[in-house]
Design an enzyme around this catalytic site. Structure first.
Site, PDB file in Angstrom:
ATOM      1  N   LYS A 173       0.792  -1.223   0.000  1.00 33.08           N
ATOM      2  CA  LYS A 173       0.000   0.000   0.000  1.00 33.08           C
ATOM      3  C   LYS A 173       0.830   1.281   0.000  1.00 33.08           C
ATOM      4  O   LYS A 173       0.331   2.344  -0.399  1.00 33.08           O
ATOM      5  CB  LYS A 173      -0.953   0.003   1.194  1.00 33.08           C
ATOM      6  CG  LYS A 173      -2.125  -0.967   1.076  1.00 33.08           C
ATOM      7  CD  LYS A 173      -3.154  -0.460   0.078  1.00 33.08           C
ATOM      8  CE  LYS A 173      -4.445  -1.252   0.161  1.00 33.08           C
ATOM      9  NZ  LYS A 173      -5.502  -0.703  -0.719  1.00 33.08           N
ATOM     10  N   SER A 223       0.852  -9.715  -0.692  1.00 33.28           N
ATOM     11  CA  SER A 223       0.565  -8.281  -0.610  1.00 33.28           C
ATOM     12  C   SER A 223       0.905  -7.663   0.731  1.00 33.28           C
ATOM     13  O   SER A 223       1.119  -6.452   0.827  1.00 33.28           O
ATOM     14  CB  SER A 223      -0.911  -8.020  -0.933  1.00 33.28           C
ATOM     15  OG  SER A 223      -1.743  -8.785  -0.076  1.00 33.28           O
TER      16      SER A 223
END
Length: 341
Positions: free
Chosen positions: A60, A321
């Site tokens: 992110k 992720s």
């Protein structure tokens, strides 16, 4: 910005985030270690893109910094705000601190404590609301109207897509022979960005034109798969999406711009069960020593347990992720591995 994010915009994002976000390693999963752990052994070469090794423990940071860094001095002075279950919260908080701006984060009350603590440690102010992603967005919009903060959405913005797309561009550079890339999907920032960069790189002749990009998500939060195959953007109620252990994948719907990119560049979406997510986490903890959070393990679960749904290829890269794993769950999984040995 054009209708779709361009390769030039992705390369500009890559330069912009250099020195802040890490060029994360791509690890090959050793077959011998899978055999030693009595785990499923795929017929293809399997690689893991370890976004868990970013400074905030997830991908992110790429999109968050790319967007915050493009704000004007006046916007930075007023501060930034976002709505997030945890990882984007940390990305915005990290970017804001690096650029000297105040950060306000609207988070669900049921977000993992490890993510709340990390967000506070980065200097952000947290505002807690209910579990629905729609509640987070509405509260953030209310605070924008009241205080003039700059909104940094978690996925539905071209700057966010371009930033996340740098992950796919790195995979292309690290493994030019890759034939399949699997990304998690929730709001769609990482999947839309990865698919866009990989497919545009293929069009530019940087890798095989036949490369495919697929998404992976939990069966219990399968709004993206339904949207993809119905070709209509759908929304699932929070009561359904919050059932999954993958707290970063509980978004009720993909973003509008993300959905457009997904329909343009993605080849398919597969869903995985909760047991498969936990099994993939055990594989990573045992056979790779990488630390996965549940949301990041859906891609390995897809590669190991859903080969019949995926294209038959020789080289597969899956994106881990994030690695912001709750300590209690980690202890539980490692205890199960010891018991199995």
């Amino acid at each position: 910005m054009s209708e779709f994010v361009t390769l030039e915009e992705i390369r500009a994002a890559k330069e912009r985030i250099a020195g802040v976000a890490v060029r994360t390693p791509l690890y090959r999963v050793e077959r011998a270690r899978l055999r030693m752990g009595r785990f499923p052994e795929p017929e293809f070469d399997l690689y893991i893109k370890a976004e868990s090794e970013q400074p905030i423990g997830s991908f992110k940071l790429r999109g968050a910094y790319n967007m915050v860094a493009q704000l004007s001095p006046e916007e930075l002075r007023r501060g930034v705000i976002t709505y997030s279950s945890g990882n984007h919260a940390q990305g915005v908080a990290y970017a804001a601190r690096a650029l000297g701006a105040k950060a306000v984060i609207v988070m669900p009350g049921n977000a993992p404590e490890v993510k709340k603590a990390a967000t506070r440690a980065l200097g952000a102010e947290i505002v807690e609301v209910g579990p629905a992603s729609s509640e987070r967005r509405l509260k953030a919009e209310e605070l924008v109207a009241k205080f003039g903060y700059a909104m940094i959405p978690p996925y539905d913005a071209p700057q966010i897509i371009a930033g996340q797309a740098t992950c796919g561009l790195e995979i292309v550079e690290q493994l030019p022979g890759v034939e399949l890339v699997i990304s998690p999907v929730s709001g769609g920032g990482l999947l839309s960005g990865t698919a866009t960069s990989v497919k545009l790189a293929a069009q530019a002749g940087l890798l095989s034109a036949g490369v495919q990009v697929w998404g992976a998500e939990p069966e219990l939060a399968a709004d993206a798969k339904e949207s993809f195959y119905s070709k209509t953007l759908v929304e699932w109620p929070a009561a359904k999406t919050t059932r999954t252990i993958g707290d970063g994948l509980r978004t009720q719907s993909m973003g509008v711009l993300n959905f457009a990119h997904v329909m343009q560049f993605v080849d398919g979406i597969v869903t995985v069960s909760e047991d498969e997510i936990l099994a993939a986490m055990r594989v990573m903890l045992s056979a790779t020593k990488l630390v996965p959070e549940p949301s990041g393990a859906v891609t390995l679960a897809a590669a190991l347990f859903h080969t019949e749904e995926l294209p038959k290829v020789r080289k597969v890269a899956v994106i881990l992720s994030g690695g912001n794993l709750e300590p209690e769950l980690r202890r539980q999984l490692e205890g199960e591995l010891v018991a199995k040995a």
